[in-house]
Design an enzyme around this catalytic site. Structure first.
Site, PDB file in Angstrom:
ATOM      1  N   ASP A  32      44.213 -26.505 -40.646  1.00 38.68           N
ATOM      2  CA  ASP A  32      43.071 -25.581 -40.562  1.00 38.68           C
ATOM      3  C   ASP A  32      43.473 -24.162 -40.967  1.00 38.68           C
ATOM      4  O   ASP A  32      44.629 -23.766 -40.817  1.00 38.68           O
ATOM      5  CB  ASP A  32      42.527 -25.603 -39.120  1.00 38.68           C
ATOM      6  N   GLY A  33      42.493 -23.412 -41.455  1.00 40.54           N
ATOM      7  CA  GLY A  33      42.705 -21.989 -41.733  1.00 40.54           C
ATOM      8  C   GLY A  33      42.758 -21.610 -43.202  1.00 40.54           C
ATOM      9  O   GLY A  33      43.026 -20.447 -43.529  1.00 40.54           O
ATOM     10  N   ARG A  47      40.013 -18.791 -44.075  1.00 41.04           N
ATOM     11  CA  ARG A  47      40.332 -17.454 -43.548  1.00 41.04           C
ATOM     12  C   ARG A  47      41.545 -16.868 -44.275  1.00 41.04           C
ATOM     13  O   ARG A  47      41.585 -15.685 -44.580  1.00 41.04           O
ATOM     14  CB  ARG A  47      40.580 -17.522 -42.032  1.00 41.04           C
ATOM     15  N   TRP A  48      42.509 -17.704 -44.565  1.00 38.26           N
ATOM     16  CA  TRP A  48      43.714 -17.256 -45.288  1.00 38.26           C
ATOM     17  C   TRP A  48      43.290 -16.629 -46.620  1.00 38.26           C
ATOM     18  O   TRP A  48      43.770 -15.561 -46.996  1.00 38.26           O
ATOM     19  CB  TRP A  48      44.630 -18.463 -45.520  1.00 38.26           C
ATOM     20  N   HIS A  88      42.202 -23.467 -50.260  1.00 41.57           N
ATOM     21  CA  HIS A  88      42.411 -24.917 -50.325  1.00 41.57           C
ATOM     22  C   HIS A  88      43.497 -25.249 -51.366  1.00 41.57           C
ATOM     23  O   HIS A  88      44.335 -26.112 -51.130  1.00 41.57           O
ATOM     24  CB  HIS A  88      41.106 -25.642 -50.666  1.00 41.57           C
ATOM     25  N   LEU A  91      58.042 -43.293 -45.299  1.00 41.05           N
ATOM     26  CA  LEU A  91      56.975 -42.608 -44.562  1.00 41.05           C
ATOM     27  C   LEU A  91      55.602 -43.191 -44.890  1.00 41.05           C
ATOM     28  O   LEU A  91      55.284 -43.441 -46.053  1.00 41.05           O
ATOM     29  CB  LEU A  91      56.997 -41.114 -44.945  1.00 41.05           C
ATOM     30  N   ARG A 149      47.758 -28.358 -34.552  1.00 40.62           N
ATOM     31  CA  ARG A 149      46.629 -27.707 -35.227  1.00 40.62           C
ATOM     32  C   ARG A 149      47.038 -26.296 -35.605  1.00 40.62           C
ATOM     33  O   ARG A 149      47.527 -25.541 -34.760  1.00 40.62           O
ATOM     34  CB  ARG A 149      45.371 -27.663 -34.355  1.00 40.62           C
ATOM     35  N   GLU A 206      51.071 -35.106 -27.317  1.00 40.85           N
ATOM     36  CA  GLU A 206      51.383 -33.717 -26.961  1.00 40.85           C
ATOM     37  C   GLU A 206      50.682 -32.836 -27.995  1.00 40.85           C
ATOM     38  O   GLU A 206      50.780 -33.082 -29.200  1.00 40.85           O
ATOM     39  CB  GLU A 206      52.903 -33.486 -27.015  1.00 40.85           C
TER      40      GLU A 206
HETATM   41  C1  IPE Z   1      38.683 -29.646 -38.918  1.00 43.81           C
HETATM   42  O1  IPE Z   1      38.594 -28.332 -39.338  1.00 43.81           O
HETATM   43  C2  IPE Z   1      38.685 -30.564 -40.078  1.00 43.81           C
HETATM   44  C3  IPE Z   1      39.812 -30.462 -40.979  1.00 43.81           C
HETATM   45  C4  IPE Z   1      40.868 -29.724 -40.852  1.00 43.81           C
HETATM   46  C5  IPE Z   1      39.740 -31.309 -42.130  1.00 43.81           C
HETATM   47  P1  IPE Z   1      37.228 -27.510 -39.323  1.00 43.81           P
HETATM   48  O2  IPE Z   1      37.559 -26.156 -39.787  1.00 43.81           O
HETATM   49  O3  IPE Z   1      36.183 -28.238 -40.080  1.00 43.81           O
HETATM   50  O4  IPE Z   1      36.842 -27.540 -37.781  1.00 43.81           O
HETATM   51  P2  IPE Z   1      35.842 -26.632 -36.945  1.00 43.81           P
HETATM   52  O5  IPE Z   1      34.511 -26.754 -37.605  1.00 43.81           O
HETATM   53  O6  IPE Z   1      36.347 -25.221 -36.991  1.00 43.81           O
HETATM   54  O7  IPE Z   1      35.895 -27.195 -35.571  1.00 43.81           O
HETATM   55  C1  IPE Z   2      40.844 -26.367 -43.348  1.00 41.61           C
HETATM   56  O1  IPE Z   2      40.555 -25.047 -43.604  1.00 41.61           O
HETATM   57  C2  IPE Z   2      40.471 -27.295 -44.462  1.00 41.61           C
HETATM   58  C3  IPE Z   2      39.234 -28.049 -44.230  1.00 41.61           C
HETATM   59  C4  IPE Z   2      38.519 -28.054 -43.150  1.00 41.61           C
HETATM   60  C5  IPE Z   2      38.782 -28.857 -45.311  1.00 41.61           C
HETATM   61  P1  IPE Z   2      39.111 -24.427 -43.407  1.00 41.61           P
HETATM   62  O2  IPE Z   2      38.383 -24.563 -44.707  1.00 41.61           O
HETATM   63  O3  IPE Z   2      38.429 -24.994 -42.233  1.00 41.61           O
HETATM   64  O4  IPE Z   2      39.467 -22.903 -43.162  1.00 41.61           O
HETATM   65  P2  IPE Z   2      38.843 -21.922 -42.069  1.00 41.61           P
HETATM   66  O5  IPE Z   2      38.939 -22.624 -40.758  1.00 41.61           O
HETATM   67  O6  IPE Z   2      37.450 -21.679 -42.481  1.00 41.61           O
HETATM   68  O7  IPE Z   2      39.702 -20.716 -42.147  1.00 41.61           O
HETATM   69 MG    MG Z   3      38.429 -24.501 -40.256  1.00 43.79          MG
END
Ligand code: IPE
Ligand code: IPE
Ligand code: MG
Length: 254
Positions: A21-22, A25-26, A38, A132, A189, A208
């Site tokens: 995730d992130g 925002r990054w 992405h 793996l 996460r 965990e």
């Molecule tokens: C969860 O991330 C799904 C993936 C990382 C693929 P999201 O960014 O979609 O989750 P929420 O919406 O913040 O909970």
């Molecule tokens: C995770 O990053 C990738 C996917 C959910 C596909 P996000 O796209 O959710 O990035 P944020 O959470 O908006 O920063």
């Molecule tokens: Mg996200």
């Protein structure tokens, strides 16, 4: 001594699951478009897959796209889908070189036909690998998976293949899309969010959980090592008392 050397190789988690995730925002933090995040996230995937294979992790599940992510703006969904499928296809030679077997879990019916074809090819081309197991959760959500499992159990009961009185935890496990994999022992996460977001709800029962503020595009092997070292410092009690666990360990080491 490097961070990697402090990992106890005999007590590695067999299965690590990651909510990557992130990315968005990054990218925004650098004044860039979300898709830029992405793209950079793919570099982290390569690095973490390589790092996991080097350590000897047996299963790595990466949450790449949730069922709910289909509700994002069309531009992001199509860009992300294209990137994911394209990357998987291009990485097949590297996966084969490193003996990595690809698996996919999720609602494949939601994917465009061309993506399904390419994924199936990648699955077939890596199916003989024995190192793996890389599990990509694509168009995945745990509630979708559980409903699907219940439907299939009901069908088999109706068809007389299964008696309702024989349904056990093992039965349910066999109807999940993760039936071939052990439950994750460590779930990571990134990006500072403290939630599960519909990921492996049943399978994470005793995992965990490890949360880090690092955004996914910045996550590298060293961050993975930190998570594993943290995991190795925890006492996994499974409902028992700490004393019982310590006694078990003493017997195991005597
Ligand atoms: C969860 O991330 C799904 C993936 C990382 C693929 P999201 O960014 O979609 O989750 P929420 O919406 O913040 O909970
Ligand atoms: C995770 O990053 C990738 C996917 C959910 C596909 P996000 O796209 O959710 O990035 P944020 O959470 O908006 O920063
Ligand atoms: Mg996200």
């Amino acid at each position: 001594m490097s961070l990697k050397d402090t990992i106890d190789i005999k007590r590695l988690p067999k299965h690590i699951a990651i909510i990557m995730d992130g990315n968005g925002r990054w990218a925004k933090e650098q004044g860039q478009d979300r898709l830029f995040g992405h793209f950079h996230g793919v570099e982290s995937v390569r690095n973490i897959v390589e790092g996991s294979a080097e350590l000897g992790i047996e299963y790595l599940t990466l949450y790449a796209f949730s069922t709910e992510n289909w509700d994002r703006p069309e531009y992001e969904v199509s860009g992300l889908m294209e990137l994911l499928v394209d990357t998987i296809r291009k990485e097949v030679p590297t996966l084969n070189k490193n003996n990595i077997r690809l698996h996919v879990i999720g609602d494949m019916g939601m994917l465009p036909d061309s993506a399904k074809r390419e994924l199936n090819e990648a699955l077939a081309e890596t199916s003989a690998n024995t190192g793996l197991n890389l599990v990509m959760a694509l168009s995945y959500s745990s509630r979708w998976e559980l409903v699907n499992a219940v439907k299939n159990i009901a069908k088999d009961v109706e068809a007389g293949k299964l008696a309702s009185t024989d349904i056990s935890q093992e039965t349910l496990q066999q109807y999940l899309s993760t039936s071939d994999f052990p439950d994750p022992e460590l779930m990571i996460r990134t990006s500072g969010e403290y939630r599960i977001s519909n990921f492996l709800l049943y399978q994470l029962a005793y995992a965990e959980l490890y949360f880090t503020n690092t955004r996914w595009p910045d996550f590298r092997k060293e961050n993975l090592y930190e998570a594993i070292i943290d995991f190795q410092g925890r006492e996994r009690r499974f409902g028992k008392t700490g004393d019982q666990i310590q006694q078990q360990d003493e017997i195991a080491h005597s």
